[in-house]
Write an enzyme that holds these catalytic residues in place. Structure first.
Site, PDB file in Angstrom:
ATOM      1  N   GLY A 262      -7.995   0.100  -4.118  1.00  0.00           N
ATOM      2  CA  GLY A 262      -6.878  -0.571  -4.783  1.00  0.00           C
ATOM      3  C   GLY A 262      -6.588  -1.934  -4.217  1.00  0.00           C
ATOM      4  O   GLY A 262      -7.255  -2.412  -3.297  1.00  0.00           O
ATOM      5  N   GLY A 264      -4.193  -4.941  -2.399  1.00  0.00           N
ATOM      6  CA  GLY A 264      -3.299  -5.035  -1.248  1.00  0.00           C
ATOM      7  C   GLY A 264      -4.030  -5.009   0.067  1.00  0.00           C
ATOM      8  O   GLY A 264      -5.228  -4.732   0.149  1.00  0.00           O
ATOM      9  N   SER A 265      -3.258  -5.304   1.109  1.00  0.00           N
ATOM     10  CA  SER A 265      -3.819  -5.444   2.448  1.00  0.00           C
ATOM     11  C   SER A 265      -4.302  -4.109   2.988  1.00  0.00           C
ATOM     12  O   SER A 265      -5.337  -4.041   3.653  1.00  0.00           O
ATOM     13  CB  SER A 265      -2.756  -5.995   3.394  1.00  0.00           C
ATOM     14  N   VAL A 266      -3.568  -3.042   2.710  1.00  0.00           N
ATOM     15  CA  VAL A 266      -3.896  -1.755   3.314  1.00  0.00           C
ATOM     16  C   VAL A 266      -5.211  -1.220   2.754  1.00  0.00           C
ATOM     17  O   VAL A 266      -6.126  -0.871   3.517  1.00  0.00           O
ATOM     18  CB  VAL A 266      -2.732  -0.744   3.110  1.00  0.00           C
ATOM     19  N   GLU A 287     -11.956  -1.970  -9.564  1.00  0.00           N
ATOM     20  CA  GLU A 287     -11.244  -2.853 -10.472  1.00  0.00           C
ATOM     21  C   GLU A 287     -11.256  -4.242  -9.842  1.00  0.00           C
ATOM     22  O   GLU A 287     -12.092  -5.059 -10.165  1.00  0.00           O
ATOM     23  CB  GLU A 287      -9.847  -2.264 -10.592  1.00  0.00           C
ATOM     24  N   ASN A 377       5.253  -4.143  -7.798  1.00  0.00           N
ATOM     25  CA  ASN A 377       4.221  -4.843  -8.574  1.00  0.00           C
ATOM     26  C   ASN A 377       3.945  -4.135  -9.896  1.00  0.00           C
ATOM     27  O   ASN A 377       3.932  -4.743 -10.951  1.00  0.00           O
ATOM     28  CB  ASN A 377       2.910  -4.904  -7.782  1.00  0.00           C
ATOM     29  N   GLY A 381      -4.140  -0.129 -11.779  1.00  0.00           N
ATOM     30  CA  GLY A 381      -5.155   0.841 -12.201  1.00  0.00           C
ATOM     31  C   GLY A 381      -5.116   2.110 -11.380  1.00  0.00           C
ATOM     32  O   GLY A 381      -5.961   3.001 -11.576  1.00  0.00           O
TER      33      GLY A 381
HETATM   34  N1  COA Z   1       9.918   1.376   0.908  1.00  0.00           N
HETATM   35  C1  COA Z   1      10.202   0.058   0.799  1.00  0.00           C
HETATM   36  N2  COA Z   1       9.308  -0.931   1.083  1.00  0.00           N
HETATM   37  C2  COA Z   1       8.101  -0.553   1.522  1.00  0.00           C
HETATM   38  C3  COA Z   1       7.741   0.791   1.698  1.00  0.00           C
HETATM   39  C4  COA Z   1       8.705   1.783   1.355  1.00  0.00           C
HETATM   40  N3  COA Z   1       8.451   3.079   1.477  1.00  0.00           N
HETATM   41  N4  COA Z   1       6.467   0.850   2.144  1.00  0.00           N
HETATM   42  C5  COA Z   1       6.035  -0.420   2.257  1.00  0.00           C
HETATM   43  N5  COA Z   1       7.021  -1.257   1.899  1.00  0.00           N
HETATM   44  C6  COA Z   1       6.972  -2.725   1.870  1.00  0.00           C
HETATM   45  C7  COA Z   1       6.335  -3.310   3.135  1.00  0.00           C
HETATM   46  O1  COA Z   1       7.286  -3.399   4.182  1.00  0.00           O
HETATM   47  C8  COA Z   1       5.882  -4.681   2.626  1.00  0.00           C
HETATM   48  O2  COA Z   1       7.029  -5.496   2.538  1.00  0.00           O
HETATM   49  P1  COA Z   1       6.958  -7.086   2.813  1.00  0.00           P
HETATM   50  O3  COA Z   1       6.121  -7.623   1.683  1.00  0.00           O
HETATM   51  O4  COA Z   1       8.388  -7.505   2.749  1.00  0.00           O
HETATM   52  O5  COA Z   1       6.322  -7.213   4.153  1.00  0.00           O
HETATM   53  C9  COA Z   1       5.443  -4.386   1.170  1.00  0.00           C
HETATM   54  O6  COA Z   1       6.091  -3.132   0.820  1.00  0.00           O
HETATM   55  C10 COA Z   1       3.924  -4.242   1.004  1.00  0.00           C
HETATM   56  O7  COA Z   1       3.471  -3.262   1.896  1.00  0.00           O
HETATM   57  P2  COA Z   1       2.119  -3.376   2.710  1.00  0.00           P
HETATM   58  O8  COA Z   1       2.173  -2.292   3.740  1.00  0.00           O
HETATM   59  O9  COA Z   1       1.894  -4.771   3.184  1.00  0.00           O
HETATM   60  O10 COA Z   1       1.037  -2.916   1.661  1.00  0.00           O
HETATM   61  P3  COA Z   1       0.060  -3.582   0.584  1.00  0.00           P
HETATM   62  O11 COA Z   1      -0.052  -5.061   0.630  1.00  0.00           O
HETATM   63  O12 COA Z   1      -1.194  -2.845   0.778  1.00  0.00           O
HETATM   64  O13 COA Z   1       0.732  -3.205  -0.816  1.00  0.00           O
HETATM   65  C11 COA Z   1       1.524  -1.733  -2.553  1.00  0.00           C
HETATM   66  C12 COA Z   1       1.113  -1.906  -1.076  1.00  0.00           C
HETATM   67  C13 COA Z   1       1.829  -0.275  -2.797  1.00  0.00           C
HETATM   68  C14 COA Z   1       2.760  -2.592  -2.847  1.00  0.00           C
HETATM   69  C15 COA Z   1       0.329  -2.231  -3.432  1.00  0.00           C
HETATM   70  O14 COA Z   1      -0.844  -1.570  -3.047  1.00  0.00           O
HETATM   71  C16 COA Z   1       0.582  -1.970  -4.908  1.00  0.00           C
HETATM   72  O15 COA Z   1       1.263  -2.737  -5.575  1.00  0.00           O
HETATM   73  N6  COA Z   1       0.043  -0.848  -5.443  1.00  0.00           N
HETATM   74  C17 COA Z   1       0.244  -0.426  -6.810  1.00  0.00           C
HETATM   75  C18 COA Z   1      -0.851  -0.892  -7.715  1.00  0.00           C
HETATM   76  C19 COA Z   1      -2.187  -0.339  -7.325  1.00  0.00           C
HETATM   77  O16 COA Z   1      -2.317   0.585  -6.553  1.00  0.00           O
HETATM   78  N7  COA Z   1      -3.225  -0.915  -7.889  1.00  0.00           N
HETATM   79  C20 COA Z   1      -4.562  -0.546  -7.494  1.00  0.00           C
HETATM   80  C21 COA Z   1      -5.405  -0.149  -8.622  1.00  0.00           C
HETATM   81  S1  COA Z   1      -7.046  -0.759  -8.435  1.00  0.00           S
END
Ligand code: COA
Length: 502
Positions: A262, A264-266, A287, A377, A381
């Site tokens: 997916g 994002g950074s994680v 994707e 966001n 997918g």
């Molecule tokens: N409640 C509130 N905020 C939370 C949280 C929770 N349980 N868990 C994480 N966060 C916050 C983090 O603190 C971080 O905040 P910041 O931007 O202010 O620093 C932000 O969410 C992003 O978290 P991060 O750990 O840096 O993860 P990421 O960059 O890997 O993004 C998602 C994680 C979930 C937001 C991102 O993967 C996403 O939008 N996923 C949905 C879409 C998807 O999965 N698409 C893939 C299909 S190919």
């Protein structure tokens, strides 16, 4: 220009971005190319933003996924978006959505094309798609993403092509455009291997619909992911430990199964962890192709990658575009309804790795809504892959916001992926394999293996109290969201004095 617009009938249709933007009328629906900052229409949307400074204008904006070049941000600031779908990832747009200033339809990314094909969405008036070229026989060659461009071009009344000279012509040949056809009439998709090519290299277009070609020269915006850190490296270790066990027990071969990862950074960091692993000859059927995929390609760990967009950090993007030939026979970009198609995902038996914001003690996942109400966001997918993969894995850090938020909660405050669609959960604490576990067997495993130690007792107390009430999936309903309300009221999910005495 003639090298890029090779169809003679189209060479006199070049117009300025301002003229192209002037064709857009208030109330129209636009279909823009672009998928996670890659291959987005850059010039005409921004010319529209300029126009909107002098007149009232609102449009619906459909895309593949999020846009780069600040297009989402500037459109949101200008207040020109009535309805946006299917995904965005911009902080200003996020704020406008959460303040109720615009509508946002958060949609599985494979669904948008089907809705459009079935005329179940407001029809696209104008498709604006970025291209590297238009061929002699009139095919539009997309750039660094395909996204929903082919369905937009097919269904729109008018097509505007943004011909971007900053995107190398060497991108030609990297796409595989396949038209699924109407539901009820279509054939099985003849893709059996990750590297099969089954369609055309470009998007077919009715030339009469091409009203204008706008010349641009602007690179994609680089991705905003942060590099792997100690915690994400530990998560990768746990994931690899799980994959190793699957291999040892004969459920996965040495080259695993095609990988999806997916945004994002994680997710990027976890995939990156495979670099140091013994797994090799890997395939990617995903994707977005982020940095980690290219690191794995460069290291010879991945033999082939299929995606619908390439979203890279600045140096990685420069490296790729200046040496595309190195990747040409190991890379393909497809429309998103095809890269994310359930039929293919199930047939190939993918390992899907997506990121959660939070998950609960039974394995339900929230990927989209902060504290249950505020859009982050979108589902993207993740649902397409999680529901249909051979192995559906979710990763997240066990705590957020300096430990004031536990990512493991009694009940997720919004459900994107139900417990039925989740096989394995990974945090920096460890992994929980949920396959074959009844709901009541799950909390002890999830809490012990995935929750942060500072929240484990609190979670166990909740589960113990819930078990006293019984049921297939025990809950203390009046306390199920108390962690979120505690955070809202007191800035932490931690209970000062243990509330659940058990
Ligand atoms: N409640 C509130 N905020 C939370 C949280 C929770 N349980 N868990 C994480 N966060 C916050 C983090 O603190 C971080 O905040 P910041 O931007 O202010 O620093 C932000 O969410 C992003 O978290 P991060 O750990 O840096 O993860 P990421 O960059 O890997 O993004 C998602 C994680 C979930 C937001 C991102 O993967 C996403 O939008 N996923 C949905 C879409 C998807 O999965 N698409 C893939 C299909 S190919």
């Amino acid at each position: 220009m003639k090298e890029r617009v090779r169809h003679a009938d189209l060479q006199n249709r070049v117009v300025s971005r301002q003229i192209a933007a002037s064709w857009i009328e208030d109330g129209m629906t636009l279909g823009l190319s672009g998928f996670t900052r890659a291959g987005d229409a850059k010039a005409v949307p921004l010319a529209l933003v300029e126009r909107a400074k002098k007149e009232n204008l609102k449009v619906n904006v459909y895309t593949g996924a999020s846009l780069g070049s600040d297009v989402d941000r500037l459109m949101a600031e200008a207040g020109i978006v009535n309805k946006r779908l299917p995904f965005q990832a911009d902080s200003v747009m996020r704020k406008k959505i959460n303040e109720g200033d615009m509508y946002f339809v958060d949609q599985h990314l494979s669904h948008t094309a089907e809705y459009l094909r079935n005329d179940a969405l407001e029809a696209v008036d104008v498709a604006i798609v970025e291209a590297v070229s238009i061929t002699e026989d009139g095919f539009i060659i997309p750039t660094t993403s395909v996204g929903n461009s082919s369905i937009f071009v097919e269904k729109a009344k008018t097509v505007i092509v943004e011909l971007n000279e900053a995107q190398p012509l060497a991108l030609e040949g990297m796409h595989d455009i396949y038209e699924l056809g109407k539901q009820g009439e279509r054939n099985p998709i003849p893709l059996q291997h990750v590297d099969d090519r089954i369609g055309t290299q470009g998007i077919p277009v009715d030339l009469d619909k091409v009203k204008g070609i706008v010349l641009t020269n602007q690179q994609d915006s680089p991705s905003t992911i942060v590099p792997p850190d100690e915690e994400t490296a530990t998560m990768a270790d746990h994931l690899i430990q799980f994959l190793r066990k699957e291999n040892k027990e004969g459920r996965l071969p040495k080259n695993l199964a095609p990988l999806q990862s997916g945004i994002g950074s994680v997710a990027n960091a976890v995939l990156h962890g495979l670099l140091e692993s013994e797994f090799t000859d890997l395939e990617v059927y995903s994707e977005v192709l982020q940095d980690a995929v290219f690191d794995l390609l460069d290291a010879g760990k991945v033999r082939f990658a299929s995606g619908c967009s390439i979203t890279l950090s600045e140096t990685k993007l420069e490296g790729l575009l200046s040496d595309l030939d190195r990747y040409k026979d190991r890379l393909v970009l497809r429309p998103q309804e095809f890269s994310n198609h359930p039929e293919i995902i199930r047939r190939l038996g993918l390992i899907a790795i997506n990121t959660a914001l939070e998950f609960d003690i039974y394995g339900n996942i929230n990927s989209t809504h902060v504290s249950g109400t505020k859009m982050m966001n979108g589902i993207g997918g993740s649902g397409d892959f999680a529901r249909n993969s051979k192995l559906s894995i979710f990763v997240t850090k066990s705590i957020a916001k300096n430990g004031n938020i536990s990512s493991v909660v009694p009940f997720v405050s919004h459900v994107d992926h139900t417990e039925h669609d989740v096989d394995v959960i990974v945090t920096e604490q460890g992994y929980a394999d949920l396959r074959g576990l009844a709901p009541i067997e799950r909390p002890p495993v999830i809490i012990k293996n995935c929750a942060h130690p500072m929240y484990r007792e609190q979670l166990l107390n909740y589960f113990e109290e819930a078990c006293k009430r019984g049921g297939q999936t025990p809950h203390v309903l009046e306390k199920a969201f108390s962690w979120h309300t505690n955070f809202a009221n007191n800035g932490t999910m931690l209970e000062k004095t243990p509330q659940y005495s058990g």
